[in-house]
Design an enzyme around this catalytic site. Structure first.
Site, PDB file in Angstrom:
ATOM      1  N   ARG A 126       0.849  -1.182   0.000  1.00 57.44           N
ATOM      2  CA  ARG A 126       0.000   0.000   0.000  1.00 57.44           C
ATOM      3  C   ARG A 126       0.884   1.232   0.000  1.00 57.44           C
ATOM      4  NH1 ARG A 126      -3.762   0.463   5.019  1.00 57.44           N
ATOM      5  NH2 ARG A 126      -2.067   1.779   5.701  1.00 57.44           N
ATOM      6  N   LYS A 233       6.041 -18.160   9.564  1.00 55.28           N
ATOM      7  CA  LYS A 233       5.420 -18.381  10.859  1.00 55.28           C
ATOM      8  C   LYS A 233       4.838 -17.056  11.362  1.00 55.28           C
ATOM      9  CE  LYS A 233       8.800 -17.054  14.151  1.00 55.28           C
ATOM     10  NZ  LYS A 233       9.564 -17.228  15.333  1.00 55.28           N
ATOM     11  N   HIS A 263      12.893 -20.452   9.119  1.00 56.51           N
ATOM     12  CA  HIS A 263      14.223 -20.104   8.611  1.00 56.51           C
ATOM     13  C   HIS A 263      15.332 -20.865   9.308  1.00 56.51           C
ATOM     14  CE1 HIS A 263      13.866 -17.263  11.984  1.00 56.51           C
ATOM     15  NE2 HIS A 263      15.165 -17.429  12.082  1.00 56.51           N
ATOM     16  N   LYS A 267      19.384 -22.890   7.913  1.00 56.20           N
ATOM     17  CA  LYS A 267      20.716 -22.632   8.446  1.00 56.20           C
ATOM     18  C   LYS A 267      21.643 -23.812   8.198  1.00 56.20           C
ATOM     19  CE  LYS A 267      19.484 -19.448  12.161  1.00 56.20           C
ATOM     20  NZ  LYS A 267      20.195 -18.275  11.655  1.00 56.20           N
ATOM     21  N   GLU A 301      17.698 -15.418  23.753  1.00 57.51           N
ATOM     22  CA  GLU A 301      17.873 -14.126  23.111  1.00 57.51           C
ATOM     23  C   GLU A 301      18.208 -13.103  24.178  1.00 57.51           C
ATOM     24  OE1 GLU A 301      14.906 -13.497  19.544  1.00 57.51           O
ATOM     25  OE2 GLU A 301      13.933 -14.571  21.176  1.00 57.51           O
ATOM     26  N   ASP A 320       6.034 -18.826  20.050  1.00 57.98           N
ATOM     27  CA  ASP A 320       6.910 -18.117  19.134  1.00 57.98           C
ATOM     28  C   ASP A 320       8.108 -18.966  18.717  1.00 57.98           C
ATOM     29  OD1 ASP A 320       7.685 -15.872  17.669  1.00 57.98           O
ATOM     30  OD2 ASP A 320       9.047 -15.213  19.249  1.00 57.98           O
ATOM     31  N   HIS A 325      10.784 -23.717  15.900  1.00 51.98           N
ATOM     32  CA  HIS A 325      12.230 -23.946  15.841  1.00 51.98           C
ATOM     33  C   HIS A 325      12.702 -25.097  16.739  1.00 51.98           C
ATOM     34  CE1 HIS A 325      11.964 -20.287  13.759  1.00 51.98           C
ATOM     35  NE2 HIS A 325      12.094 -19.449  14.767  1.00 51.98           N
ATOM     36  N   LYS A 423      13.515 -14.506  26.274  1.00 53.89           N
ATOM     37  CA  LYS A 423      14.009 -13.193  25.879  1.00 53.89           C
ATOM     38  C   LYS A 423      14.704 -12.567  27.076  1.00 53.89           C
ATOM     39  CE  LYS A 423      11.123 -12.186  22.031  1.00 53.89           C
ATOM     40  NZ  LYS A 423      12.156 -12.297  21.007  1.00 53.89           N
TER      41      LYS A 423
END
Lengths: 571, 304
Positions: A126, A233, A263, A267, A301, A320, A325, A423
Site C-alpha cells: 500500500r 510463521k 528459517h 541454516k 535471546e 513463538d 524452531h 528473551k
C-alpha cells in the site's frame, strides 16, 4: 564436513527434476539424495551415460520431450542448481523481513549466479510507488544488508526485472492490475507463467490475499507452469487456528505448492545435524538411550520484544519459538535415518518423532515459564516486560518457557529432552547439547575426577556456528587429575566465511521447487498437539514467575531440571 | 601479519617455526582443510600468493609456495613464513637454490598438513604431465592454467596427453558461469542443435574448450571463431526448429541471452579474478570427469 561437498550431486539431479522440464526422464529417481548426495551413485550414473550413449547411437538428440538436458551431467559438479524462469511476487515489501533478509537474499542469489535470466521481482504494498521507487528501496536494502559484494552488473540484471504494484489487499482492482502485470512480464521477460507468491504479511491478511489470488486465477497454474505460495510463521496460535489457516491456503493451493518457511531449517548448522548424524560412523552407535543421558535444546535471546509488542503479547515464548524452531531441532536430532533426503522421507521421519513426543505427567513440575522484570542486561538497564510499550500491565504472556519432553520409542525411552527459550536472557545463543552418561566405572580415585563433568556434544546453531565435543583429559602434572576440555569445530574456520544466509537457501529451494527444508502441515499440527496442553495448563495457572532481565530464567526452570538431578548448561 | 624469515634452513625448522607462531598467536588448532602447493617463479609469486591467500579465506589452508631460484648457486633453502589475522591459514614461501631446485618434493612433503587433501597449482608454466611431476605426485588435485602458457591454444589442446583424473585447468574454471547459463537455458529444451559457434579473443584457450564441451554434449559441430574480446564473447547455437539460441557478452560483465520466441534477457556474467577461480577449484577436491572428457574431445576435434 559434508554439506558443501554434497551440493553437486543434488544440484545436477534436482535441476533435472525441475518441474519446468516436462517429465524430465533424467536421473530424478528415488536416489535423489539431498544431503548425502556425494554417495557415488553408480547405478544412476551409468544409467545416465547409457541413456546418452543410446540416444547418440540412435541419432536422437535433445529434441524429444522428456530427454534429459544434454548439458547437465550428474558428474558435472561445478554447475549449480539454477532456478527456472520465474517471477517472485512479494507481499509486504515494506516490512523489516523484506528489507533486511528477503531483498538482500535475492541479490545474493543473483550474485552467485543462481537466478535465471529474466527473473523478475514484483513488490505489492500500500504505497504510492512507481517501479523505480521500489527499485530504489531494493537497492538500499541490498547495499546495506547483502552478504556478497555489490556488483553493478548483477544489480542491473535484477533491477531490470523489478516491478511494483500499488494497492490494498482488499482492492480487487489492484489485483487485476497485478494479474495483468504478471502476464506482461511473461511476455517481456519470458518467465513462462511461473510465479511464487511470498506472503510476508501478518496471518490475518492471508485469507484476503489468498482469496484475491484465487479470484484473479493467479493461483491456478496453466499446463507446464507452476504457482507456489510461501508463508512465514506463525502457523496459527494453536491446533485449531493452524488448521483454519491451512484450510485457507489449501483451499486454493495444493499442499505441494505451499512452502512454510522456518528459517532455522535453512541454516547450515541445522542441515549439518543431518550430515553429522548420517554421514559419520562416529556418533551413531552412541546416539541412543544406552549412552545419552539427556538432551538440552536452547534458544536464548538477549533482546526484549522490541517493537513486536502487538504480535508478541498473547503469543509468548513457547508459541513463538518452541512450537516451530525447537521442536524441529528436536525432530532432527532424534529422528531415525531417512531412506533418502527427499522431502517425503525426511518429513516422514520427523513426523514419527513428533508423534512419539510425550508430555510430562505433571505439567506443573515438567514445565516452567517466566516473564522478565526490569534489570541489567549486558551493562544496560532495561525495562521489564510489563513496562514495555504496548504491553498491558496485567499481561500473563510468558517471555521464558522451558519444557521437559520425552520421546517414546526404543531409541530414546527414558531420555529427557529439555527445551528452553527466552528473551532478555544472559546472551544470544542457540544450541543443541547432547549430554552423555558418566562412564560406568572410573578407575580413578574420586578426588581425581571431582571436577570431571559429563561428556557432551554441542551443536552451536548461532552465533559462532560449529560443533564442540567436551570430554575429560588429564591435567598435566605428576598427579592424575581429570578435567573437562573441549574440541572445537567452527564453521567459519573450516569453510567459507560467506556461507549462504538461511533465506537465500530457502528462496532458491522455493524457486526450484525443492521442499525438504520446509515443514509439512502435518508437522505443524503435530507440534501444536504437543504444545496445546501446555498452553492450556499455563492459561489456567495465573501469572508467570518473574526473572530479572539478564539472568537465565526463573527459579522454577532450575527447579524443574534439578528435580531430575541435572543442571542447565551454563551458556 | 607476522612474517618470519629463515635462511639456509630445513623443513623441520620451518615446521617448528609454524607451530611456535601458531601458539604465540593463541590459536593452536586452526581448522585448516587443505594444503595448497603453488609452484611458480619469482615474478609470478606476488600475484599467485595473493590469489591463494584470498582463496584461503573460503578454504583455510596452508599455502606452500615453491620458487625455484638459480640452480648454479650452492644448495640452499630460504623460507618466509607468514601468518596473520587477515587470513585463517598460513603462507610459507620456499626459495630453492642449487641442486635443491630439482628436489622440491623433499621440502614440501614434511610440511604437508596431516591427513588432508593436497592441491598443486601452477599459475605459470606447468609440467606436460602434472601427475608425473615430483610436486604433482604429492597432490590429489592438480591445477594448471593454459592461459599463462606461451602458446595457450597448444597448451589446452595438449592437456589430454598427460591427463589423469584430478587434473583441471583454470581455462575450464573460467567457463563455469557460461556453462551454467547454457545448461539452465537447456532446462527448457530448445530442440535439437544443428551446429554452433563460440567466439572469443584470439588465443584464448577457453574458447575451443567451450566449443569442445558443447560439441560433445550436443552431438553437433561447434566452431571456434575470433572476436575482439575481451575473453569469450559469444556462443551461438543453430536450432533444428529454426532460429538461434545465443549468449553474447561484449563488455565482460553483462550478457544477453536470446532464443527464438522469447524476449532477450540480460544476465550478469562477469569475468572472475584468479582468487575466485581458485576458490571454485578448491570447493571440489574430487576429479572433474567432465573436464577430462572435454579435453579428450578437444584433442579429437578439428577446431584445435
Amino acid at each position: 564436513m559434508g554439506k558443501r561437498d554434497n551440493r553437486p550431486a543434488e544440484t545436477a539431479q534436482a535441476a533435472a527434476g525441475t518441474p519446468d522440464v516436462p517429465a524430465a526422464a533424467g536421473p530424478a529417481g528415488p536416489a535423489e539424495t539431498h544431503d548425502g548426495g556425494r554417495v557415488p551413485d553408480v547405478s544412476e550414473m551409468s544409467e545416465t551415460s547409457e541413456e546418452r550413449d543410446l540416444a547418440a547411437a540412435l541419432g536422437l538428440a535433445a529434441d524429444e520431450e522428456g530427454v534429459a538436458n544434454p548439458l547437465r551431467d550428474p558428474r558435472d559438479k561445478r554447475l549449480p542448481r539454477v532456478a527456472g524462469p520465474c517471477v517472485l511476487v512479494l507481499f509486504g515489501v515494506t516490512g523489516d523481513l523484506a528489507k533486511k533478509k528477503l531483498l538482500p537474499a535475492i541479490y545474493d542469489l543473483g550474485n552467485r549466479g543462481l537466478l535465471p535470466p529474466g527473473f523478475s521481482l514484483v513488490g505489492f504494498a500500500r504505497r504510492d510507488w512507481a517501479h523505480e521507487d521500489f527499485a530504489q528501496v531494493t537497492y538500499e536494502s541490498v547495499k546495506e544488508h547483502a552478504r556478497t559484494p555489490f556488483r553493478e552488473e548483477v544489480w542491473r540484471q535484477i533491477a531490470e526485472g523489478i516491478h511494483f504494484c500499488p494497492g490494498e489487499f482488499s482492492d480487487d482492482g489492484a489485483f487485476d492490475v497485478l494479474a495483468m502485470m504478471l502476464k506482461e512480464i511473461d511476455e517481456t521477460r519470458g518467465t513462462g507463467g511461473n510465479y511464487a507468491f511470498y506472503l510476508s504479511v501478518p496471518p490475518k491478511f492471508f485469507p484476503v490475499v489468498v482469496e484475491q489470488l484465487k479470484r484473479t486465477n493467479l493461483a491456478n497454474a496453466p499446463e507446464g507452469a507452476w504457482r507456489r505460495v510461501v508463508i512465514e510463521k506463525p502457523f496459527g496460535r494453536d491446533l485449531k487456528t493452524a488448521r483454519e489457516l491451512n484450510a485457507i491456503t489449501s483451499a486454493v493451493f495444493p499442499e505441494k505448492s505451499v512452502f512454510r518457511i522456518d528459517h532455522y531449517l535453512g541454516k547450515e548448522t541445522v542441515q549439518n545435524i543431518l550430515a553429522l548424524r548420517f554421514a559419520n560412523t562416529l556418533y551413531e552407535p552412541i546416539w541412543n538411550r544406552g549412552y545419552v543421558d539427556h538432551v538440552q535444546i536452547t534458544m536464548a535471546e538477549d533482546i526484549g520484544i522490541g517493537g513486536r509488542a502487538g504480535y508478541y503479547d498473547g503469543i509468548g515464548a513457547a508459541r513463538d519459538v518452541i512450537q516451530n524452531h525447537l521442536l524441529q531441532l528436536l525432530a532432527l536430532v532424534a529422528m531415525e535415518d531417512p531412506t533418502s533426503f527427499d522431502a517425503d522421507s525426511l518429513r516422514r521421519e520427523k513426523e514419527k518423532v513428533l508423534r512419539s513426543v510425550r508430555l510430562p505427567a505433571d505439567l506443573s513440575l515438567g514445565t516452567a515459564r517466566g516473564q522478565y522484570t526490569a534489570g541489567w542486561q549486558g551493562g544496560e538497564s532495561v525495562a521489564g516486560y510489563l513496562e514495555e510499550e504496548g504491553i498491558s500491565p496485567d499481561s500473563i504472556t510468558e517471555t521464558y518457557a522451558a519444557v521437559r519432553l520425552e520421546v517414546a520409542n526404543r531409541r530414546w525411552a527414558g531420555v529427557p529432552f529439555y527445551l528452553r527459550t527466552g528473551k532478555r536472557l544472559g546472551r544470544r545463543v542457540t544450541e543443541v547439547a547432547v549430554v552423555f552418561q558418566r562412564a560406568p566405572h572410573l578407575p580413578f580415585s574420586s578426588t581425581d575426577t571431582e571436577i570431571l563433568g559429563q561428556n557432551a556434544l554441542v551443536i552451536r546453531v548461532q552465533p559462532d556456528e560449529g560443533i564442540t565435543v567436551r570430554f575429560g583429559s588429564k591435567v598435566p602434572g605428576t598427579a592424575m587429575e581429570v578435567r573437562d576440555v573441549s574440541m572445537d569445530f567452527a564453521y567459519g574456520e573450516s569453510f567459507m566465511e560467506s556461507s549462504p544466509e538461511a533465506y537465500e537457501r530457502l528462496l532458491l529451494d522455493v524457486l526450484i521447487g525443492d521442499p525438504p527444508l520446509f515443514p509439512h502441515q502435518a508437522e505443524v499440527e503435530l507440534s501444536w498437539k504437543i504444545l496445546d496442553p501446555i498452553e492450556e495448563h499455563w492459561a489456567a495457572s495465573g501469572r508467570p514467575e518473574g526473572y530479572p532481565a539478564g539472568t537465565w530464567g526463573p527459579p522454577s526452570a532450575d527447579a524443574m531440571i534439578t528435580r531430575d538431578g541435572r543442571v542447565w548448561r551454563r551458556l | 601479519m607476522t612474517t618470519f624469515n629463515l635462511t639456509d634452513t630445513t623443513a623441520s625448522k620451518i615446521s617448528s617455526t609454524l607451530t611456535q607462531l601458531r601458539h604465540q598467536m593463541g590459536a593452536p588448532a586452526v581448522g585448516m582443510v587443505l594444503t595448497l602447493v603453488v609452484v611458480c617463479d619469482e615474478a609470478g609469486q606476488y600475484d599467485a600468493v595473493r590469489a591463494a591467500t584470498e582463496a584461503a579465506r573460503e578454504h583455510p589452508s596452508r599455502v606452500l609456495t615453491v620458487i625455484k631460484r638459480d640452480p648454479n648457486e650452492p644448495d640452499r633453502l630460504d623460507a618466509e613464513v607468514r601468518m596473520g589475522e587477515s587470513s585463517p591459514g598460513e603462507v610459507v614461501l620456499l626459495r630453492l637454490y642449487g641442486r635443491l631446485t630439482e628436489h622440491a618434493d623433499s621440502v614440501i612433503s614434511p610440511l604437508l598438513l596431516t591427513d588432508t587433501p593436497v592441491v598443486a597449482w601452477w599459475p605459470g608454466d606447468a609440467p606436460p604431465a602434472p601427475s608425473q611431476d615430483a610436486v604433482g605426485r604429492l597432490a590429489t588435485r592438480r591445477i594448471t592454467d593454459a592461459r599463462a602458457a606461451a602458446d595457450s591454444l597448444a597448451a589446452i589442446a595438449g592437456r589430454h596427453k598427460g591427463y589423469l583424473p584430478g587434473d583441471t585447468d583454470l581455462a575450464w574454471t573460467r567457463l563455469t558461469a557460461w556453462r551454467s547459463l547454457l545448461a539452465s537455458a537447456f532446462d527448457r529444451p530448445p530442440g535439437r542443435v544443428l551446429s554452433g559457434a563460440v567466439y572469443g579473443a584470439a588465443g584464448n584457450p577457453s574458447v575451443p574448450l567451450l566449443a569442445a564441451w558443447l560439441s560433445e554434449r550436443l552431438n553437433a559441430s561447434v566452431e571456434v571463431a575470433e572476436s575482439v574480446g575481451p575473453g569469450l564473447t559469444e556462443a551461438r547455437l543453430t536450432l533444428a526448429e529454426g532460429g538461434e539460441l545465443a549468449i553474447s557478452r561484449t563488455d565482460a560483465r553483462l550478457a544477453t541471452l536470446s532464443r527464438p520466441g522469447q524476449p532477450n534477457r540480460r544476465v550478469a556474467l562477469a569475468r572472475r579474478p584468479t582468487a575466485e577461480l581458485l576458490a571454485e577449484e578448491l570447493r571440489r577436491l574430487d576429479s572433474d570427469d567432465v573436464y577430462g572428457s572435454a579435453i579428450q574431445w578437444l584433442a579429437k576435434s578439428p577446431a584445435s
